[in-house]
Design a protein around this motif. Structure first.
Motif, PDB file in Angstrom:
ATOM      1  N   LEU A 122       6.807  46.414  50.408  1.00 47.76           N
ATOM      2  CA  LEU A 122       6.320  47.790  50.991  1.00 47.76           C
ATOM      3  C   LEU A 122       7.266  48.946  50.047  1.00 47.76           C
ATOM      4  O   LEU A 122       8.407  48.465  49.781  1.00 47.76           O
ATOM      5  CB  LEU A 122       7.092  48.122  53.060  1.00 47.76           C
ATOM      6  N   LEU A 123       6.934  49.611  48.994  1.00 47.45           N
ATOM      7  CA  LEU A 123       6.621  50.373  48.262  1.00 47.45           C
ATOM      8  C   LEU A 123       7.451  51.448  48.693  1.00 47.45           C
ATOM      9  O   LEU A 123       6.402  52.784  49.243  1.00 47.45           O
ATOM     10  CB  LEU A 123       5.620  50.475  47.043  1.00 47.45           C
ATOM     11  N   VAL A 124       8.920  51.930  48.284  1.00 49.02           N
ATOM     12  CA  VAL A 124       9.050  53.458  48.688  1.00 49.02           C
ATOM     13  C   VAL A 124       9.735  54.482  47.769  1.00 49.02           C
ATOM     14  O   VAL A 124      10.204  53.977  47.275  1.00 49.02           O
ATOM     15  CB  VAL A 124      10.880  53.109  49.892  1.00 49.02           C
ATOM     16  N   GLN A 125       8.821  55.804  47.804  1.00 46.40           N
ATOM     17  CA  GLN A 125       8.856  56.126  46.527  1.00 46.40           C
ATOM     18  C   GLN A 125      10.364  57.252  46.991  1.00 46.40           C
ATOM     19  O   GLN A 125      10.043  57.967  48.538  1.00 46.40           O
ATOM     20  CB  GLN A 125       7.646  56.832  46.443  1.00 46.40           C
ATOM     21  N   LYS A 126      11.074  57.458  46.463  1.00 46.09           N
ATOM     22  CA  LYS A 126      11.996  58.096  46.774  1.00 46.09           C
ATOM     23  C   LYS A 126      11.656  59.402  46.951  1.00 46.09           C
ATOM     24  O   LYS A 126      11.437  59.906  45.411  1.00 46.09           O
ATOM     25  CB  LYS A 126      13.395  58.085  45.815  1.00 46.09           C
TER      26      LYS A 126
ATOM     27  N   ILE B 196       4.338  57.532  53.232  1.00 50.82           N
ATOM     28  CA  ILE B 196       3.535  56.590  52.335  1.00 50.82           C
ATOM     29  C   ILE B 196       1.928  56.760  53.690  1.00 50.82           C
ATOM     30  O   ILE B 196       2.459  56.255  54.712  1.00 50.82           O
ATOM     31  CB  ILE B 196       4.435  55.357  52.725  1.00 50.82           C
ATOM     32  N   SER B 197       1.700  56.314  52.963  1.00 49.88           N
ATOM     33  CA  SER B 197      -0.266  56.607  53.200  1.00 49.88           C
ATOM     34  C   SER B 197      -0.275  55.530  53.738  1.00 49.88           C
ATOM     35  O   SER B 197       0.013  54.324  53.645  1.00 49.88           O
ATOM     36  CB  SER B 197      -0.751  57.082  52.216  1.00 49.88           C
ATOM     37  N   GLN B 198      -1.263  55.734  54.327  1.00 51.93           N
ATOM     38  CA  GLN B 198      -1.877  54.431  55.233  1.00 51.93           C
ATOM     39  C   GLN B 198      -2.654  53.203  54.045  1.00 51.93           C
ATOM     40  O   GLN B 198      -1.852  52.232  54.490  1.00 51.93           O
ATOM     41  CB  GLN B 198      -3.345  54.827  56.319  1.00 51.93           C
ATOM     42  N   GLN B 199      -3.242  53.627  53.043  1.00 52.31           N
ATOM     43  CA  GLN B 199      -4.123  53.189  51.998  1.00 52.31           C
ATOM     44  C   GLN B 199      -2.872  52.650  51.262  1.00 52.31           C
ATOM     45  O   GLN B 199      -3.173  51.559  51.258  1.00 52.31           O
ATOM     46  CB  GLN B 199      -4.344  53.256  51.299  1.00 52.31           C
ATOM     47  N   GLU B 200      -2.182  52.430  50.977  1.00 51.85           N
ATOM     48  CA  GLU B 200      -0.791  52.627  50.328  1.00 51.85           C
ATOM     49  C   GLU B 200      -0.041  50.972  51.138  1.00 51.85           C
ATOM     50  O   GLU B 200      -0.023  49.964  50.116  1.00 51.85           O
ATOM     51  CB  GLU B 200       0.044  52.875  49.577  1.00 51.85           C
TER      52      GLU B 200
ATOM     53  N   GLU C  75      -2.576  48.591  51.284  1.00 55.37           N
ATOM     54  CA  GLU C  75      -2.603  47.606  49.550  1.00 55.37           C
ATOM     55  C   GLU C  75      -1.836  46.185  49.847  1.00 55.37           C
ATOM     56  O   GLU C  75      -1.983  45.560  49.226  1.00 55.37           O
ATOM     57  CB  GLU C  75      -2.980  48.739  48.727  1.00 55.37           C
ATOM     58  N   LEU C  76      -0.388  47.554  49.495  1.00 56.86           N
ATOM     59  CA  LEU C  76       0.544  46.513  49.040  1.00 56.86           C
ATOM     60  C   LEU C  76       0.740  45.109  50.399  1.00 56.86           C
ATOM     61  O   LEU C  76       1.517  44.149  50.428  1.00 56.86           O
ATOM     62  CB  LEU C  76       2.078  47.283  49.951  1.00 56.86           C
ATOM     63  N   SER C  77       0.379  45.727  51.811  1.00 58.38           N
ATOM     64  CA  SER C  77       0.622  44.233  52.663  1.00 58.38           C
ATOM     65  C   SER C  77      -0.662  43.248  52.936  1.00 58.38           C
ATOM     66  O   SER C  77      -0.106  42.356  53.763  1.00 58.38           O
ATOM     67  CB  SER C  77       0.757  44.875  53.779  1.00 58.38           C
TER      68      SER C  77
END
Length: 190
Positions: free
Chosen positions: A26-30, A4-8, A11-13
């Motif tokens: 928090l978006l978690v990509q599997k 997860i990038s710092q930018q993501e 953006e999400l929080s």
């Protein structure tokens, strides 16, 4: 491992504490694993067949011992003629090791039918390494059995040992070239 990038994260929080997600999101990509369930299901029959063949060969070798058996004229009728030969004893031990490990691999594959993907992957790796070790033990059994039989011909027995044990070099070379990352994947599922 989660990437997860710092930018993501920012953006999400940015709306944390307001609106629909007051506790944040928090978006978690599997990440796609190297071996998915479908691949394991595809490899499992192959492993089971190889393990069963090794178990069959080693079982047969345990009863058709190199050198044969003493007949009625021997010291103990029905026992192996080469029982006191060190190479023969190494043959018997490595043959039993190969059979036990290959049967363990078959048994582990039967266990995987009731487990989760994470457990299946771990058990699959245990069976895989058991199968590899049983192949090594089978080679040692072959080499020591032929050495016990060919001991009177030193040149032939040494040549057989060298050629038979060359499998170990080929196996290590293949593992170093094509087995990269297996240990990390295996340790990641413990």
């Amino acid at each position: 491992m989660i990437n997860i990038s710092q930018q993501e994260i920012q953006e999400l929080s940015k709306d944390v504490g307001r609106g629909q997600y007051p506790n944040g999101i928090l978006l978690v990509q599997k990440e796609k694993t190297a071996v998915e369930e479908g691949e394991i299901k595809e490899l499992k029959p192959r492993h089971t067949i190889v393990a069963t063949l090794i178990a069959t060969v080693t079982f047969a070798a345990g009863f058709t011992l190199p050198g044969g058996y003493w007949g009625k004229e021997g010291p103990i009728p029905g026992t192996s003629i080469l029982i006191k030969n060190a190479a023969f004893q190494a043959f018997v031990v490595s043959d039993v090791i190969a059979m036990v490990l290959s049967l363990s691999a078959v048994f582990i594959h039967f266990l995987t039918s009731t487990k989760t993907l994470r457990q299946i992957w771990f058990l699959f790796n245990v069976a895989h390494y058991s199968l590899m070790a049983s192949m090594l033990a089978m080679v040692v059994a072959f080499v020591t059995g032929t050495y016990a039989m060919l001991a009177p011909s030193v040149g032939l027995s040494v040549a057989t040992c060298v050629l038979g044990l060359s499998f170990i070099l080929v196996a290590f070379f293949a593992m170093s070239k094509f087995g990269h990352g297996i240990q990390q994947r295996f340790l990641g599922y413990i």
